[in-house]
Design a protein around this motif. Structure first.
Motif, PDB file in Angstrom:
ATOM      1  N   GLY A 103      34.970   3.650  21.077  1.00 16.63           N
ATOM      2  CA  GLY A 103      33.547   3.370  20.893  1.00 16.63           C
ATOM      3  C   GLY A 103      32.824   4.482  20.160  1.00 16.63           C
ATOM      4  O   GLY A 103      33.368   5.556  19.921  1.00 16.63           O
ATOM      5  N   GLY A 104      31.580   4.218  19.835  1.00 17.79           N
ATOM      6  CA  GLY A 104      30.760   5.202  19.135  1.00 17.79           C
ATOM      7  C   GLY A 104      30.253   6.282  20.080  1.00 17.79           C
ATOM      8  O   GLY A 104      30.287   6.132  21.302  1.00 17.79           O
ATOM      9  N   VAL A 105      29.750   7.371  19.507  1.00 17.90           N
ATOM     10  CA  VAL A 105      29.232   8.479  20.315  1.00 17.90           C
ATOM     11  C   VAL A 105      27.949   8.033  21.000  1.00 17.90           C
ATOM     12  O   VAL A 105      27.000   7.592  20.354  1.00 17.90           O
ATOM     13  CB  VAL A 105      28.985   9.726  19.439  1.00 17.90           C
ATOM     14  N   ASP A 106      27.938   8.133  22.327  1.00 20.05           N
ATOM     15  CA  ASP A 106      26.784   7.719  23.129  1.00 20.05           C
ATOM     16  C   ASP A 106      25.837   8.891  23.364  1.00 20.05           C
ATOM     17  O   ASP A 106      24.633   8.772  23.206  1.00 20.05           O
ATOM     18  CB  ASP A 106      27.269   7.143  24.465  1.00 20.05           C
ATOM     19  N   HIS A 107      26.387  10.026  23.777  1.00 20.41           N
ATOM     20  CA  HIS A 107      25.580  11.228  23.980  1.00 20.41           C
ATOM     21  C   HIS A 107      26.474  12.461  23.900  1.00 20.41           C
ATOM     22  O   HIS A 107      27.683  12.347  23.722  1.00 20.41           O
ATOM     23  CB  HIS A 107      24.827  11.175  25.318  1.00 20.41           C
ATOM     24  N   TRP A 108      25.869  13.633  24.031  1.00  9.20           N
ATOM     25  CA  TRP A 108      26.599  14.897  23.929  1.00  9.20           C
ATOM     26  C   TRP A 108      26.569  15.618  25.263  1.00  9.20           C
ATOM     27  O   TRP A 108      25.560  15.597  25.968  1.00  9.20           O
ATOM     28  CB  TRP A 108      25.973  15.775  22.846  1.00  9.20           C
ATOM     29  N   ASN A 109      27.687  16.267  25.599  1.00  9.54           N
ATOM     30  CA  ASN A 109      27.823  16.992  26.859  1.00  9.54           C
ATOM     31  C   ASN A 109      28.079  18.468  26.610  1.00  9.54           C
ATOM     32  O   ASN A 109      28.681  18.840  25.603  1.00  9.54           O
ATOM     33  CB  ASN A 109      29.005  16.450  27.671  1.00  9.54           C
ATOM     34  N   ALA A 110      27.654  19.273  27.567  1.00 10.18           N
ATOM     35  CA  ALA A 110      27.968  20.702  27.551  1.00 10.18           C
ATOM     36  C   ALA A 110      28.961  20.967  28.672  1.00 10.18           C
ATOM     37  O   ALA A 110      28.655  20.700  29.836  1.00 10.18           O
ATOM     38  CB  ALA A 110      26.713  21.527  27.767  1.00 10.18           C
ATOM     39  N   PRO A 111      30.150  21.467  28.359  1.00  6.10           N
ATOM     40  CA  PRO A 111      31.092  21.792  29.426  1.00  6.10           C
ATOM     41  C   PRO A 111      30.640  23.059  30.151  1.00  6.10           C
ATOM     42  O   PRO A 111      30.434  24.095  29.525  1.00  6.10           O
ATOM     43  CB  PRO A 111      32.411  22.020  28.686  1.00  6.10           C
ATOM     44  N   VAL A 112      30.453  22.955  31.464  1.00  8.35           N
ATOM     45  CA  VAL A 112      29.987  24.090  32.261  1.00  8.35           C
ATOM     46  C   VAL A 112      31.023  24.379  33.338  1.00  8.35           C
ATOM     47  O   VAL A 112      31.347  23.511  34.138  1.00  8.35           O
ATOM     48  CB  VAL A 112      28.613  23.782  32.900  1.00  8.35           C
ATOM     49  N   LYS A 113      31.526  25.598  33.333  1.00  8.96           N
ATOM     50  CA  LYS A 113      32.494  26.006  34.348  1.00  8.96           C
ATOM     51  C   LYS A 113      31.795  26.754  35.472  1.00  8.96           C
ATOM     52  O   LYS A 113      30.642  27.180  35.327  1.00  8.96           O
ATOM     53  CB  LYS A 113      33.564  26.908  33.727  1.00  8.96           C
ATOM     54  N   LEU A 114      32.509  26.932  36.563  1.00  4.85           N
ATOM     55  CA  LEU A 114      31.997  27.683  37.698  1.00  4.85           C
ATOM     56  C   LEU A 114      31.655  29.106  37.248  1.00  4.85           C
ATOM     57  O   LEU A 114      32.462  29.753  36.591  1.00  4.85           O
ATOM     58  CB  LEU A 114      33.075  27.715  38.785  1.00  4.85           C
ATOM     59  N   GLY A 115      30.459  29.555  37.540  1.00  6.41           N
ATOM     60  CA  GLY A 115      30.054  30.914  37.188  1.00  6.41           C
ATOM     61  C   GLY A 115      29.331  31.039  35.862  1.00  6.41           C
ATOM     62  O   GLY A 115      28.947  32.138  35.471  1.00  6.41           O
ATOM     63  N   THR A 116      29.120  29.936  35.160  1.00  5.86           N
ATOM     64  CA  THR A 116      28.426  29.987  33.874  1.00  5.86           C
ATOM     65  C   THR A 116      26.927  30.178  34.085  1.00  5.86           C
ATOM     66  O   THR A 116      26.316  29.480  34.890  1.00  5.86           O
ATOM     67  CB  THR A 116      28.646  28.684  33.082  1.00  5.86           C
ATOM     68  N   VAL A 117      26.333  31.111  33.351  1.00  5.66           N
ATOM     69  CA  VAL A 117      24.876  31.278  33.365  1.00  5.66           C
ATOM     70  C   VAL A 117      24.311  30.212  32.433  1.00  5.66           C
ATOM     71  O   VAL A 117      24.562  30.235  31.232  1.00  5.66           O
ATOM     72  CB  VAL A 117      24.461  32.688  32.897  1.00  5.66           C
ATOM     73  N   MET A 118      23.566  29.259  32.994  1.00  5.97           N
ATOM     74  CA  MET A 118      23.065  28.142  32.200  1.00  5.97           C
ATOM     75  C   MET A 118      21.694  28.420  31.594  1.00  5.97           C
ATOM     76  O   MET A 118      21.433  28.048  30.456  1.00  5.97           O
ATOM     77  CB  MET A 118      23.014  26.882  33.058  1.00  5.97           C
ATOM     78  N   PHE A 119      20.823  29.048  32.367  1.00  8.19           N
ATOM     79  CA  PHE A 119      19.474  29.357  31.894  1.00  8.19           C
ATOM     80  C   PHE A 119      19.141  30.797  32.263  1.00  8.19           C
ATOM     81  O   PHE A 119      19.594  31.304  33.284  1.00  8.19           O
ATOM     82  CB  PHE A 119      18.436  28.436  32.546  1.00  8.19           C
ATOM     83  N   GLU A 120      18.322  31.423  31.423  1.00  8.65           N
ATOM     84  CA  GLU A 120      17.812  32.755  31.722  1.00  8.65           C
ATOM     85  C   GLU A 120      16.306  32.756  31.520  1.00  8.65           C
ATOM     86  O   GLU A 120      15.782  31.953  30.746  1.00  8.65           O
ATOM     87  CB  GLU A 120      18.458  33.804  30.810  1.00  8.65           C
ATOM     88  N   MET A 121      15.635  33.669  32.219  1.00 15.05           N
ATOM     89  CA  MET A 121      14.182  33.730  32.145  1.00 15.05           C
ATOM     90  C   MET A 121      13.730  35.181  32.241  1.00 15.05           C
ATOM     91  O   MET A 121      14.357  35.986  32.930  1.00 15.05           O
ATOM     92  CB  MET A 121      13.581  32.911  33.290  1.00 15.05           C
ATOM     93  N   ALA A 122      12.642  35.496  31.551  1.00 11.15           N
ATOM     94  CA  ALA A 122      12.069  36.842  31.607  1.00 11.15           C
ATOM     95  C   ALA A 122      10.559  36.749  31.431  1.00 11.15           C
ATOM     96  O   ALA A 122      10.040  35.738  30.946  1.00 11.15           O
ATOM     97  CB  ALA A 122      12.665  37.719  30.514  1.00 11.15           C
ATOM     98  N   GLY A 123       9.869  37.802  31.841  1.00  9.51           N
ATOM     99  CA  GLY A 123       8.427  37.875  31.624  1.00  9.51           C
ATOM    100  C   GLY A 123       7.579  37.211  32.684  1.00  9.51           C
ATOM    101  O   GLY A 123       6.383  37.010  32.474  1.00  9.51           O
TER     102      GLY A 123
END
Length: 138
Positions: free
Chosen positions: A88-108
């Motif tokens: 089939g055609g591409v439906d959506h895109w995924n990000a492979p996330v492993k245990l311990g991955t920093v997904m988001f960061e924030m400052a300020g």
């Protein structure tokens, strides 16, 4: 939403996600981070929902970094289609996330506000997460 501009091959196999993150497992840019405690494929929609929730919670103050990118295509055949006739055609895109991955960061922003925003973002994600503080700030 996030998606690659250009890929060498439109469709590819997902492969296995096992083990802990060897890269992207430390806070590099911000003061606070949201770390995955599970291994999972996270969709571009989920990443965007988490980003919007975080930025609204801090009232567009501070800075947010998204450390994961959805570059794995997820294909799907149309509804009520007979078997065969290729992938089939591409439906959506995924990000492979492993245990311990920093997904988001924030400052300020203050720690309490950052933690509240990250917990709100984690409710939009399909993985268990934890809030972490940069080592040199503890």
């Amino acid at each position: 939403m996030l998606s690659p501009r250009k890929v060498k091959y439109r469709k590819k196999q997902r492969g296995r996600l096992s083990g802990e993150a060897q890269k992207g497992n430390e806070i590099s840019f911000g003061e606070y981070g949201l770390v995955s405690l599970e291994t999972y494929f996270i969709t571009a929609r989920q990443i965007e929902a988490a980003r919007v929730a975080m930025t609204r919670r801090v009232k567009r103050g501070g800075k947010v970094w998204i450390r994961i990118f959805p570059d794995v295509p997820y294909t799907k055949k149309p509804a009520e289609t007979r078997m065969g006739k290729g992938k089939g055609g591409v439906d959506h895109w995924n990000a492979p996330v492993k245990l311990g991955t920093v997904m988001f960061e924030m400052a300020g922003v203050p720690r309490e506000l950052a933690e509240a925003a990250m917990m709100l973002a984690s409710s939009k994600l399909p993985v268990k997460t934890t809030f972490v503080v940069r080592r040199d700030l503890r």
